[in-house]
Design an enzyme around this catalytic site. Structure first.
Site, PDB file in Angstrom:
ATOM      1  N   LYS B  97       0.650  -1.140   0.126  1.00 25.40           N
ATOM      2  CA  LYS B  97      -0.046   0.035   0.015  1.00 25.40           C
ATOM      3  C   LYS B  97       1.065   1.314  -0.024  1.00 25.40           C
ATOM      4  O   LYS B  97       1.744   1.424   0.783  1.00 25.40           O
ATOM      5  CB  LYS B  97      -0.778  -0.068   1.371  1.00 25.40           C
ATOM      6  CG  LYS B  97      -1.620   1.192   1.571  1.00 25.40           C
ATOM      7  CD  LYS B  97      -2.566   1.370   2.686  1.00 25.40           C
ATOM      8  CE  LYS B  97      -2.851   2.868   3.035  1.00 25.40           C
ATOM      9  NZ  LYS B  97      -3.650   2.894   4.277  1.00 25.40           N
ATOM     10  N   ALA B 184      -9.776   5.106   4.800  1.00 25.40           N
ATOM     11  CA  ALA B 184      -9.542   6.341   5.666  1.00 25.40           C
ATOM     12  C   ALA B 184     -10.927   7.330   5.700  1.00 25.40           C
ATOM     13  O   ALA B 184     -11.459   7.518   4.792  1.00 25.40           O
ATOM     14  CB  ALA B 184      -8.457   7.202   5.290  1.00 25.40           C
ATOM     15  N   ASN B 206      -9.500   1.169  10.103  1.00 29.93           N
ATOM     16  CA  ASN B 206      -8.418   1.004  11.144  1.00 29.93           C
ATOM     17  C   ASN B 206      -9.106   1.590  12.529  1.00 29.93           C
ATOM     18  O   ASN B 206      -9.663   0.982  13.413  1.00 29.93           O
ATOM     19  CB  ASN B 206      -7.100   1.455  11.048  1.00 29.93           C
ATOM     20  CG  ASN B 206      -6.271   1.314  11.949  1.00 29.93           C
ATOM     21  OD1 ASN B 206      -6.511   0.666  13.043  1.00 29.93           O
ATOM     22  ND2 ASN B 206      -4.861   1.828  11.742  1.00 29.93           N
TER      23      ASN B 206
END
Lengths: 370, 256
Positions: B97, B184, B206
């Protein structure tokens, strides 16, 4: 643009008047607004904010969780040398104290490195006293050459350097700078820095930006709390950090909140900062600058440090000593001369266990030599 | 009906990707992966400590998962490329990534440097997934440069603000042939479902997990939401309208 004009924009007396006039309502607005400005930051540092400390703590905690998670990065200091040519009224390494300085040989540096690295730490902060003569940049560079094999990140806390010198150390393997202005107030700065090159206020104030321009990856600043009215000092630290974030967006900027500790001298602080006030400072920093790192050293005691963690701390030292060779070498004769007294004497394993117990992940490695 | 996501020759049943950066303990990563069934997990190489005698984050990643190291900490293409090569040399596989961030205040990616990185790494045989600002032209260039998927942000990292970039991500889904993975900013399962309903290929989370009181249950909630959103997309949603639609048509007489 340098930070100096930003500093000069604020007049001392106006700050005092503002701090006295802040209402609880203003503090509430500052805490709850999404993007607090400079005046809001100052409001959160005012006496009126003390009553809102719980709300500030809750907000600071949430912001920290979102931005950094339940993670604390660990590091430890290594004192390379303690020779100093400055006379600073508040410091245990001050040149007034009659003593022979000590400086590690490269073999001794390696011995200290072996010990520290056996604790699992990968982030190291190396320090010298304020003597170019005894601990020149070439010496720091040699030490970095030895230490690189043991650590994935090396930061320096040494006398203020030129941009060229920062560049030199970065290419040698340094990626972080810690430098405290000690005190932002020019008058007090001049008074407590009795003699030596450190008397040059502006050269020190502009050190972080010289390092930023040189490409330093992390920059940690702070004011020594106790030398002057802490509210003003913390305000300028925050402005300085905000300036550095804006000027060097690729760098990680962090702040420390060092309270003056008893040292080998007999200096009496100009003001004291209570535990509630430290909490107020920490949470105000976090709310004003959600992405700033907050470093908490072993100047603070074990219990207090633990309680401060959820309020916004992102980095802590562990297994610290403030004496040259303090990890592995015997004191030359008599006790070590330390820069200041350590309050939290726990070793790395104990700090790691404490963090896990509190539901935080200790991070020992967060960078690498690329 | 099998609905597998194909990236770089790998077929994935789960469309939930997981980040590992902010958890209270490393072992939570395993629990999160197990409960959610996620198959792709990203780890910052900067945090991987191969010498550590203590637990290593990699030990907590089940065999069935694809490890996708990320270049977190890279400020430009040169640094990102070096980190990617280090990751491969360290035995972390060839998925990467790309994360090039020269802005620590907002953590917004640098599309220009990211593109340069993709060009180099794709040429070296990596399976490259660039984290990017949702810009159509940049996405086309990433595609041409050999990216395996693109990962536009929904909102700045860690903000939990949801799919703020919806208009732009919709355009990417429409125009880019590669899988579009929202990475995100996604704070809640409903927002993950929203991404999937739009036709995104997957979602990476996350902070939303790590900052919750119960990350493992939250991971399951995300997994279900991603499945629900995907199913809705495949089923074909009815168009949304602002006004109520008249149930008795006004032009019925024309067909009478």
């Amino acid at each position: 643009m340098s930070f100096i004009p930003i500093y000069d924009k604020y007049d001392n007396t106006d700050l005092e008047a503002f701090l006295d006039s802040v209402s609880v309502k203003h503090v509430e607005r500052a805490v709850r607004s999404g993007r607090p400005g400079e005046k809001d930051f100052l409001a959160m540092l005012s006496p009126a904010a003390e009553g809102l400390i719980e709300e500030m703590a809750q907000r600071a905690h949430r912001l920290t969780l979102k931005n950094f998670g339940r993670v604390i990065q660990l590091y430890t200091p290594m004192y390379l040398a303690d020779h100093c040519e400055n006379d600073c009224a508040y410091c245990g390494f001050s040149s007034r104290g009659v003593r022979a300085g000590r400086k590690l040989t490269l073999e001794e540096v390696e011995k200290e490195a072996e010990f520290i690295s056996s604790t699992g730490l990968k982030h190291l902060l190396i320090l010298t006293g304020g003597s170019r003569k005894a601990s020149p940049v070439s010496y720091i560079k040699e030490c970095v050459g030895v230490l690189k094999a043991y650590f994935s990140s090396i930061s320096i806390e040494v006398y203020a350097l030129s941009g060229e010198e920062y560049r030199e150390l970065i290419s040698a393997g340094v990626d972080g700078l810690t430098i405290y202005q000690e005190v932002y107030d020019r008058g007090v700065y001049d008074k407590v820095h009795v003699s030596g090159v450190k008397k040059n206020y502006e050269f020190r104030l502009e050190a972080p930006e010289r390092a930023g321009r040189a490409g330093m990856r992390t920059i940690n600043i702070g004011a020594l709390l106790g030398l002057n009215d802490w509210r003003k000092e913390v305000f300028f630290t925050g402005l300085h950090a905000a300036y550095l974030q804006k000027e060097f967006p690729a760098a990680e900027i962090s702040v420390s909140v060092p309270r003056l500790r008893p040292c080998s001298g007999d200096f009496l602080p100009a003001c004291t900062v209570s535990e509630v006030e430290v909490a107020q400072i920490l949470t105000a920093f976090r709310i004003f600058l959600p992405r700033v790192g907050i470093t908490l050293s072993t100047r603070e005691g074990a219990r207090f440090r633990e309680n401060l963690i959820p309020l916004g701390v992102t980095r802590m030292s562990a297994g610290s000593t403030t004496a040259v060779g303090g990890h592995t070498l015997k004191a030359p004769d008599g006790p070590y001369i330390t820069q200041f007294d350590i309050a939290d004497r726990r070793d790395v394993a104990e700090i790691r266990a404490m963090l896990k117990e509190k539901g935080y992940q200790p991070v020992l490695k967060d960078w690498m030599d690329i | 009906m099998s609905d597998l996501l194909n990236i770089g020759g790998k077929e994935l049943a789960s469309r939930l990707f997981v980040g590992t950066g902010k958890f209270a303990r490393k072992s939570l990563v395993r629990e999160v992966l197990e409960r959610s069934g996620a198959e792709v997990v990203t780890v910052a190489l900067r945090r991987v400590d191969a010498d550590s005698e203590d637990e290593n984050i990699l030990d907590h990643i089940p065999e069935r998962c694809i490890l996708m190291p990320n270049t977190s900490g890279a400020r430009n293409a040169e640094e990102a490329v070096r980190i990617a090569r280090l990751a491969r040399a360290a035995g972390c596989g060839s998925w990467i990534k790309v994360e090039v961030i020269a802005d620590n205040k907002y953590l917004l990616p640098d599309n220009t440097e990211t593109l340069k990185t993709v060009e180099i790494l794709a040429g070296e045989g990596f399976t490259v997934l660039p984290y990017m600002n949702p810009d159509l032209t940049a996405a086309r260039r990433m595609q041409d440069a050999g990216a395996a998927a693109i990962m536009p942000l929904g909102a700045p990292i860690g903000t939990n603000r949801g799919l703020r970039t919806r208009e732009l991500v919709e355009i990417l889904v429409e125009e880019i042939a590669l899988p579009v993975i929202v990475d995100a900013g996604i704070g809640s399962p409903s927002e993950a479902a929203e991404c999937m309903e739009l036709g995104c290929a997957a979602v990476l989370v996350n902070t939303a997990l790590a900052a919750s009181e119960d990350p493992v249950s939250m991971a399951e909630a995300f997994s279900l939401a991603v499945k629900a959103g995907r199913l809705a997309y495949l089923a074909g949603k009815g168009p949304k309208t602002k006004e109520a639609e008249a149930s008795s048509p006004l032009t019925g007489f024309l067909r009478g």
